[in-house]
Every structure is written in structure tokens, then in C-alpha cells.
Scaffold this active site. Structure first.
Site, mmCIF file in Angstrom:
data_model
loop_
_atom_site.group_PDB
_atom_site.id
_atom_site.type_symbol
_atom_site.label_atom_id
_atom_site.label_comp_id
_atom_site.label_asym_id
_atom_site.label_seq_id
_atom_site.Cartn_x
_atom_site.Cartn_y
_atom_site.Cartn_z
ATOM 1 N N PRO A 26 0.675 -1.292 0.051
ATOM 2 C CA PRO A 26 0.493 -0.090 -0.030
ATOM 3 C C PRO A 26 1.247 1.629 0.045
ATOM 4 C CG PRO A 26 -0.188 -0.834 2.084
ATOM 5 C CD PRO A 26 0.581 -1.687 0.378
ATOM 6 N N CYS A 28 0.411 5.340 -0.206
ATOM 7 C CA CYS A 28 -0.570 6.789 -0.181
ATOM 8 C C CYS A 28 -0.351 7.542 -1.572
ATOM 9 C CB CYS A 28 -0.455 7.539 0.782
ATOM 10 S SG CYS A 28 -0.919 6.920 2.159
ATOM 11 N N ALA A 60 -4.008 3.472 1.835
ATOM 12 C CA ALA A 60 -4.561 3.648 3.071
ATOM 13 C C ALA A 60 -5.853 4.699 2.215
ATOM 14 C CB ALA A 60 -4.429 4.476 4.092
ATOM 15 N N GLN A 102 -6.759 -1.637 0.929
ATOM 16 C CA GLN A 102 -6.272 -1.453 2.579
ATOM 17 C C GLN A 102 -6.946 0.243 2.491
ATOM 18 O OE1 GLN A 102 -3.018 1.048 3.883
ATOM 19 N NE2 GLN A 102 -2.008 -0.693 4.644
ATOM 20 N N TYR A 186 -1.791 4.540 13.441
ATOM 21 C CA TYR A 186 -3.283 4.742 13.344
ATOM 22 C C TYR A 186 -4.377 4.445 13.826
ATOM 23 C CZ TYR A 186 -0.809 7.283 9.342
ATOM 24 O OH TYR A 186 0.197 7.023 7.468
ATOM 25 N N ARG A 234 -3.413 -5.858 8.381
ATOM 26 C CA ARG A 234 -1.271 -4.835 8.996
ATOM 27 C C ARG A 234 -1.644 -4.250 10.144
ATOM 28 N NH1 ARG A 234 2.512 -0.903 4.820
ATOM 29 N NH2 ARG A 234 3.070 -3.078 4.000
ATOM 30 N N ARG A 331 8.865 0.779 -1.898
ATOM 31 C CA ARG A 331 9.730 1.923 -2.629
ATOM 32 C C ARG A 331 10.453 1.323 -3.776
ATOM 33 N NH1 ARG A 331 12.271 3.682 2.397
ATOM 34 N NH2 ARG A 331 11.878 1.697 3.346
HETATM 35 C C1 LIG Z 1 4.831 6.443 -0.719
HETATM 36 C C2 LIG Z 1 4.569 5.555 0.513
HETATM 37 C C3 LIG Z 1 3.030 5.763 0.749
HETATM 38 C C4 LIG Z 1 2.751 4.760 1.743
HETATM 39 N N1 LIG Z 1 1.851 4.408 1.843
HETATM 40 C C5 LIG Z 1 1.198 3.013 2.861
HETATM 41 C C6 LIG Z 1 -0.152 3.726 3.147
HETATM 42 O O1 LIG Z 1 -0.541 3.731 2.529
HETATM 43 N N2 LIG Z 1 -0.554 2.321 4.206
HETATM 44 C C7 LIG Z 1 0.617 1.500 4.760
HETATM 45 O O2 LIG Z 1 0.267 0.357 5.276
HETATM 46 N N3 LIG Z 1 2.113 1.419 4.661
HETATM 47 C C8 LIG Z 1 2.561 2.738 3.604
HETATM 48 N N4 LIG Z 1 3.775 2.826 2.738
HETATM 49 C C9 LIG Z 1 5.025 1.850 3.665
HETATM 50 C C10 LIG Z 1 4.949 0.473 3.110
HETATM 51 O O3 LIG Z 1 3.139 -0.056 2.207
HETATM 52 C C11 LIG Z 1 5.592 -0.446 3.302
HETATM 53 O O4 LIG Z 1 5.430 -1.072 4.649
HETATM 54 C C12 LIG Z 1 7.324 0.944 3.603
HETATM 55 O O5 LIG Z 1 7.436 1.633 2.651
HETATM 56 C C13 LIG Z 1 8.491 -0.121 3.673
HETATM 57 O O6 LIG Z 1 8.381 -0.958 2.641
HETATM 58 P P1 LIG Z 1 9.599 -1.109 1.303
HETATM 59 O O7 LIG Z 1 11.260 -0.661 2.279
HETATM 60 O O8 LIG Z 1 9.576 -2.194 0.017
HETATM 61 O O9 LIG Z 1 9.276 0.654 1.020
HETATM 62 C C14 LIG Z 1 4.041 3.692 2.528
HETATM 63 C C15 LIG Z 1 5.090 3.759 1.745
HETATM 64 C C16 LIG Z 1 5.399 5.128 0.508
HETATM 65 C C17 LIG Z 1 6.710 4.501 0.200
#
Ligand SMILES: Cc1cc2nc3c(=O)[nH]c(=O)nc-3n(C[C@H](O)[C@H](O)[C@H](O)COP(=O)(O)O)c2cc1C
Length: 368
Positions: A26, A28, A60, A102, A186, A234, A331
Site C-alpha cells: 500500500p 498513499c 490507505a 486497504q 493510526y 496490517r 519503494r
Molecule cells: C509513498 C509511500 C506511501 C505509503 N503509504 C502507505 C499506506 O497507505 N499504507 C500502509 O500501510 N503503508 C504505507 N507505506 C508503507 C509501505 O507500504 C511499506 O510498508 C514501507 O514503505 C516499507 O517497505 P519498502 O521498504 O519496500 O518501501 C507507504 C510507503 C511509501 C513509500
């Protein structure tokens, strides 16, 4: 014939089959208008619906207007939202990829600015004015942030019912399942954390009290959707630095979630007491995988690992060693939307192009 690498084997949760173990995490986008997704969301998801992922989860998405993190966050609290999400679900369905929504309530961390405006609390008098925030107790998420109103029992019942309605609306928009957002400071995480939850009624105090709202939400969502619909949760398995929620607490939560019909725990972390600051996450590959591993082994609930999973071998070994059932990337998928295909090549998949849409697959095979 070379074997299919474990990362590229299918995985089924109730009526949804992920053709491989790679899930878009997920993320945002902050590009919605009054909660309604826009052409941006179609473009963003278009990159991933054609990437070869096994499944995807939306950002989210607020179960109510005040449950959104920021004014740019998506919602699923009106019929207009249902209609506007359909192009996104259709994109994935054209490729037979399950897409989950989500659903969440940002609680003490709602009413905030978009990240590029600083992520801080909205001002009362700004062009996009602050709104009333809610939490387990009148404790701000961070110093100087909005002081949330402590929810009373009638308001808690309203939130449980909003989650159930949101789940039904998600299915009406074509989603194949839902993920309940219980992470990152949250609302549901704030009830779990002794830092934010200072209640002395049945929704606080003991671990059973702190777990009560997350479990009520999970039960209500499960009851709102058909038996064939997967429901994921989650969790922030531990608070952030200086927090108080322990992995033992989350193992207990996972066991309860399993009992009430949740199908998988998506093992994230952090968000209390600090904000969800990616820069503050310990910069270590796979740093949250041990959460997914322990919960999977101790409760038997399937898990998804997330957090700095960036390499094909790393992801494949998480699955091969039984540390998690799915891996989720955020990412790295922004950096390399073709990650699943590139990983298939790197891991020696006998037909890497087969994970892509038919046309891409056809020409890439010719090119090879
Ligand atoms: C731009 C961005 C937006 C994110 N938005 C959410 C979200 O809406 N809901 C959520 O549970 N995690 C959100 N995250 C967290 C990611 O889902 C993930 O758990 C976190 O970035 C670690 O994973 P990664 O190392 O692969 O980036 C967001 C991360 C990024 C980079």
C-alpha cells in the site's frame, strides 16, 4: 526443465489466487479529490497491473471523511468513491491479478498535510482546514499535533460499523478482498499501543482490552463479506522507538485475528510515538521479516513480509525458507516497476516473460 523459483509459485487465500508471491505494498498517493481517486490512481496502478506482480493492495483508504490521513487521501465512504475505484480494479482483473483495498481510519494521525507540505497537522484556518481527530485517549500522536477526542463507546460502535460498510463498498467496486489497516500509529494501532491507549474501560488497560477494537473490527469486516473473500490485517508488530507495544502482544493479536477469520497478517512496524517516517526506519534489508516469521510459526496464520525487500534472491529465500507466505514491496516498485520480471530472470525462472501481460510476453520471448 528448470524448477519455478518459490517466489513464483502461486498462493491462494480463500477465493483469491496470487499467481506469485510478490505483492505491491500500500502506498498513499495524496492525489484524491474529496476521497475520490483520480486519473493519477489509474496511471499509478497501471504501472503495476502490467508489472507481473502476484497481487496488489491500494493505499490507505478512509472508511470515513475524518478517517483520512490527509485531504488528498482516498476514501470509500460514498457511492461516488465506489464508481471511481472501478477502473483501478478492472486494470488488475484484465491480468487476473487480485487487487485488495486497504481500509483504514487514521485516528490521532488524521487531518495532516501531504508529505511535500511537511506531513504536520493541518491548521484550523488553512485553505484545507483541520478537522476533529479521534483516538483511544486525548493523547496527541506527537508533541504539538492535534489532541484527539477520546472515543466514547457509541463512537467506537460507529467506527466498527464504518469498517464493515467500507468492506462492502470495496467489494462493490470490484476489489477481491480487503486489508484492515492496523499499523503506523493510526486508529487501530493507537488502541493497541499502551503509549496512546490510556483508557481504563473495556477498550484499554490489559492486552485483551487494547486488542478489543481491532478484534471487533476484524469480526465485523469478516461478517460483512462472503466466505470467499480474503481479509488481511496490517499490524505494526512493534511501536516505533520509545514505544511500548511488544512483539509478544502482536503474536497474541495475530492468534485472535486468526480465530475470528482473518486470513493473513501483513507484518509492518513503527509509527508510535514517532510519525511514520521512512527515514527513521532502521536502514537494514528485511528488518521486519523476523516479525512475519515468528507470527507465522507461532500462530499458523499466513504472513506477508515487508520492509526493505529489494533483491530477487532475498525475496525468494524469505519464501523458500518459510519465513513468510508473501513478500510486499513499496519503494523498490517505485524505483523499478518491472521488478517482478527482472527478478524472474535473475532467479532462473524457465519462462520469465510468462509472468507479464500476453503482448509483452509474446514480444519479449521473440526478443530473447
Ligand atoms: C509513498 C509511500 C506511501 C505509503 N503509504 C502507505 C499506506 O497507505 N499504507 C500502509 O500501510 N503503508 C504505507 N507505506 C508503507 C509501505 O507500504 C511499506 O510498508 C514501507 O514503505 C516499507 O517497505 P519498502 O521498504 O519496500 O518501501 C507507504 C510507503 C511509501 C513509500
Amino acid at each position: 526443465m528448470t524448477d519455478i523459483p518459490p517466489l513464483f509459485t502461486p498462493f491462494t487465500l480463500r477465493g483469491a489466487t496470487f499467481r506469485n508471491r510478490i505483492v505491491l505494498a500500500p502506498m498513499c498517493q495524496y492525489q484524491a479529490e474529496d476521497g475520490t481517486p483520480t486519473d493519477w490512481h489509474v496511471a499509478h496502478h497501471g504501472r503495476y497491473a502490467t508489472s507481473g506482480v502476484g497481487g496488489a493492495i491500494t493505499e490507505a483508504t478512509g472508511i470515513s471523511a475524518e478517517g483520512r490521513i490527509s485531504p488528498g487521501c482516498t476514501g470509500i465512504y460514498t457511492d461516488a468513491h465506489v464508481a471511481a475505484w472501478r477502473p483501478v480494479t478492472q486494470l488488475y482483473h484484465r491480468q487476473n491479478i487480485p487487487i485488495l483495498m486497504q481500509i483504514g481510519h487514521a485516528g490521532p494521525k488524521s487531518s495532516t498535510m501531504r508529505p511535500w507540505d511537511g506531513s504536520g497537522p493541518l491548521h484550523e484556518t488553512g485553505p484545507e482546514p483541520a478537522w476533529q481527530t479521534y483516538g483511544p485517549s486525548a493523547v496527541p500522536a506527537r508533541e504539538g499535533w492535534h489532541v484527539p477526542k477520546a472515543l466514547d463507546e457509541a463512537e467506537i460502535a460507529g467506527i466498527v460499523s464504518d469498517f464493515a460498510t467500507a468492506a462492502k463498498r470495496a467489494l462493490a467496486a470490484g476489489f477481491d478482498g480487503v486489508e484492515i489497516h492496523g499499523a503506523h500509529g493510526y486508529l487501530l494501532h493507537s488502541f493497541m499501543s499502551p503509549v496512546m491507549n490510556q483508557r481504563d474501560d473495556g477498550y484499554g488497560g490489559t492486552l485483551a482490552g487494547r486488542m478489543r477494537l481491532p478484534i471487533e473490527v476484524a469480526k465485523a469486516v469478516r461478517a460483512a463479506v462472503p466466505d470467499t473473500t480474503p481479509v488481511l490485517y496490517r499490524a505494526s508488530c512493534v511501536d516505533g522507538e520509545g514505544g511500548a507495544l511488544t512483539l509478544d502482544d502482536t503474536v497474541a493479536l495475530a492468534a485472535e485475528l486468526k480465530r475470528v477469520g482473518v486470513d493473513l497478517l501483513d507484518a509492518s512496524g513503527g509509527g508510535i510515538p514517532s510519525g511514520m517516517r521512512l527515514a527513521q526506519m532502521k536502514p537494514k534489508p528485511g528488518f521486519q521479516v523476523p516479525y512475519a516469521e515468528r507470527i507465522r510459526h507461532e500462530t499458523g496464520l499466513p504472513t506477508m513480509a515487508v520492509g526493505m525487500i529489494t533483491e530477487a534472491e532475498q525475496a525468494n529465500s524469505i519464501i523458500a525458507e518459510g519465513r513468510a507466505d508473501l513478500v510486499s514491496l513499496a519503494r523498490e516498485m517505485l524505483r523499478r516497476p518491472s521488478w517482478p520480471y527482472l527478478a524472474a530472470i535473475e532467479l532462473g525462472h524457465p519462462e520469465p516473460a510468462s509472468i507479464l501481460p500476453k503482448l509483452y510476453s509474446f514480444y519479449l520471448k521473440i526478443a530473447a
